[in-house]
Design a protein around this motif. Structure first.
Motif, PDB file in Angstrom:
ATOM      1  N   GLY A   1      -4.357   0.387   8.061  1.00 20.40           N
ATOM      2  CA  GLY A   1      -5.528  -0.150   7.385  1.00 20.40           C
ATOM      3  C   GLY A   1      -6.267  -1.132   8.255  1.00 20.40           C
ATOM      4  N   SER A   2      -7.594  -1.110   8.189  1.00 19.63           N
ATOM      5  CA  SER A   2      -8.452  -2.028   8.913  1.00 19.63           C
ATOM      6  C   SER A   2      -8.147  -1.936  10.415  1.00 19.63           C
ATOM      7  CB  SER A   2      -8.276  -3.445   8.364  1.00 19.63           C
ATOM      8  OG  SER A   2      -9.292  -4.305   8.800  1.00 19.63           O
TER       9      SER A   2
ATOM     10  N   HIS B   1     -12.488  -4.363   0.594  1.00 18.78           N
ATOM     11  CA  HIS B   1     -11.766  -3.981   1.809  1.00 18.78           C
ATOM     12  C   HIS B   1     -10.335  -3.524   1.539  1.00 18.78           C
ATOM     13  CE1 HIS B   1     -11.320  -3.812   6.126  1.00 18.78           C
ATOM     14  NE2 HIS B   1     -10.310  -4.673   6.136  1.00 18.78           N
ATOM     15  N   SER B   2      -9.900  -3.531   0.278  1.00 18.95           N
ATOM     16  CA  SER B   2      -8.494  -3.194   0.029  1.00 18.95           C
ATOM     17  C   SER B   2      -8.297  -2.428  -1.272  1.00 18.95           C
ATOM     18  CB  SER B   2      -7.637  -4.464   0.003  1.00 18.95           C
ATOM     19  OG  SER B   2      -6.270  -4.131  -0.110  1.00 18.95           O
TER      20      SER B   2
ATOM     21  N   ALA C   1       0.806  -1.217   0.000  1.00 23.04           N
ATOM     22  CA  ALA C   1       0.000   0.000   0.000  1.00 23.04           C
ATOM     23  C   ALA C   1       0.837   1.264   0.000  1.00 23.04           C
ATOM     24  CB  ALA C   1      -0.941   0.001   1.203  1.00 23.04           C
ATOM     25  N   PHE C   2       1.965   1.257   0.732  1.00 23.21           N
ATOM     26  CA  PHE C   2       2.706   2.500   0.950  1.00 23.21           C
ATOM     27  C   PHE C   2       4.169   2.443   0.513  1.00 23.21           C
ATOM     28  CE2 PHE C   2      -0.745   2.384   4.078  1.00 23.21           C
ATOM     29  CZ  PHE C   2      -1.393   3.567   3.743  1.00 23.21           C
TER      30      PHE C   2
ATOM     31  N   PRO D   1      -4.959  -0.037  -7.448  1.00 23.40           N
ATOM     32  CA  PRO D   1      -3.653   0.414  -6.964  1.00 23.40           C
ATOM     33  C   PRO D   1      -3.191   1.749  -7.536  1.00 23.40           C
ATOM     34  CG  PRO D   1      -3.418  -1.457  -8.446  1.00 23.40           C
ATOM     35  CD  PRO D   1      -4.872  -1.337  -8.135  1.00 23.40           C
ATOM     36  N   GLU D   2      -3.391   1.977  -8.818  1.00 23.86           N
ATOM     37  CA  GLU D   2      -2.888   3.217  -9.416  1.00 23.86           C
ATOM     38  C   GLU D   2      -3.601   4.431  -8.829  1.00 23.86           C
ATOM     39  OE1 GLU D   2      -2.996   3.077 -13.643  1.00 23.86           O
ATOM     40  OE2 GLU D   2      -1.588   1.403 -13.778  1.00 23.86           O
ATOM     41  N   ARG D   3      -4.912   4.353  -8.706  1.00 26.39           N
ATOM     42  CA  ARG D   3      -5.645   5.485  -8.146  1.00 26.39           C
ATOM     43  C   ARG D   3      -5.316   5.668  -6.670  1.00 26.39           C
ATOM     44  NH1 ARG D   3     -11.679   6.380  -6.296  1.00 26.39           N
ATOM     45  NH2 ARG D   3     -11.613   8.637  -6.084  1.00 26.39           N
TER      46      ARG D   3
END
Length: 282
Positions: free
Chosen positions: A96-97, A257-258, A43-44, A264-266
């Motif tokens: 996240g979550s 949920h992910s 994610a990061f 991913p691009e957005r």
């Protein structure tokens, strides 16, 4: 690498080198007892050109040690010890979550440390559990095993093999687009720590409610959520964004949920634009 943090070995990865001129970003994974640093890395990790991105397997998860307690207070203390280990006075906090629970709790407890807060598919209290259970039972995707659903939501898992079976039974609920072929590989990729999960869901969640502290959050905040998130529905993120002054809410219409995995691009662009504008260029 393995780092001893507060008497427990944590599996830690620091992306982006050791340049002290880069701000630190710590990202906390979700699903205690199931999650690992792979999730926040995906994610990061793309931000490692701008930040030192620290991801880790939390106490009682992944390849890290299982030294209790598995409380929110201990997990937040581990975050702060990791900040100190990385040699930073301040940080961007992301989660996240369930990791979002801890990101918010850390930010409320250490407001002078947090430059910005980034949340993904999380909730401000434990009331989302009722909606999640209803969403699971109403799903047309699978016939939910009531016993496994009830036990995983209540923190009543018997052992790691049982944890694996219960997790496999609800995993099809998570994505916007259901891909049955991916389920087994995802089940096989997890390190299972059933005792961590049980404590988180049977003990911690009953007392979890950060709503009273959210209006005091003064740092820039980005709240992201997938439109078809079954376990922490959009309404949870809307509540968070309404309580934190000047928070930015972004809903990902083609995600469950992910969003980091499904759009991913957005997702990467939204997070990057937010952090560049509100932290680096501020």
């Amino acid at each position: 690498m393995i780092v001893e943090i507060n008497g427990n070995p944590l599996d830690v990865e620091l992306l982006g080198g050791d340049d002290p001129g880069k701000p630190l970003l710590i990202a906390h994974h979700g699903a205690p007892g199931l999650g690992s640093r792979r999730e926040p890395s995906a994610a990061f990790g793309h931000l490692s050109d701008l930040f030192r991105v620290l991801v880790f397997d939390a106490r009682g998860s992944g390849k890290s040690g299982d030294v209790p307690p598995f409380t929110h207070e201990q997990w937040a203390a581990d975050i702060d010890a990791l900040r100190e280990w990385a040699g930073a006075e301040t940080l961007v906090m992301a989660g996240g979550s369930y990791g979002g629970f801890l990101a918010m709790e850390y930010t409320i407890a250490h407001p002078h440390r947090v430059l910005a807060l980034v949340l993904r598919d999380t909730a401000p209290d434990h009331t989302h559990e009722e909606a999640a259970t209803a969403n699971a039972r109403a799903s047309s995707r699978i016939q939910v095993d009531e016993d496994k659903l009830d036990r995983i939501m209540a923190g009543q898992i018997r052992d790691n093999d049982d944890f694996r079976d219960c997790w496999a039974s609800i995993l099809p609920l998570y994505d916007h687009e259901y891909d049955p072929a991916s389920i087994q590989a995802r089940v096989d990729s997890v390190d299972y720590h059933y005792a961590t999960h049980n404590f988180a869901f049977a003990v911690n969640q009953h007392h979890y409610d950060v709503k009273p502290g959210l209006p005091s959050v003064s740092c820039p905040t980005l709240v992201t959520v997938g439109r078809s998130d079954w376990i922490t529905p959009v309404e949870c993120s809307e509540t968070i964004a309404a309580l934190i002054p000047d928070a930015q809410l972004v809903v990902f219409e083609k995600s469950g949920h992910s969003p980091p995995m499904e759009e991913p691009e957005r997702f990467q662009q939204v997070v990057r634009d937010f952090l560049v504008t509100r932290v680096l260029d501020a």
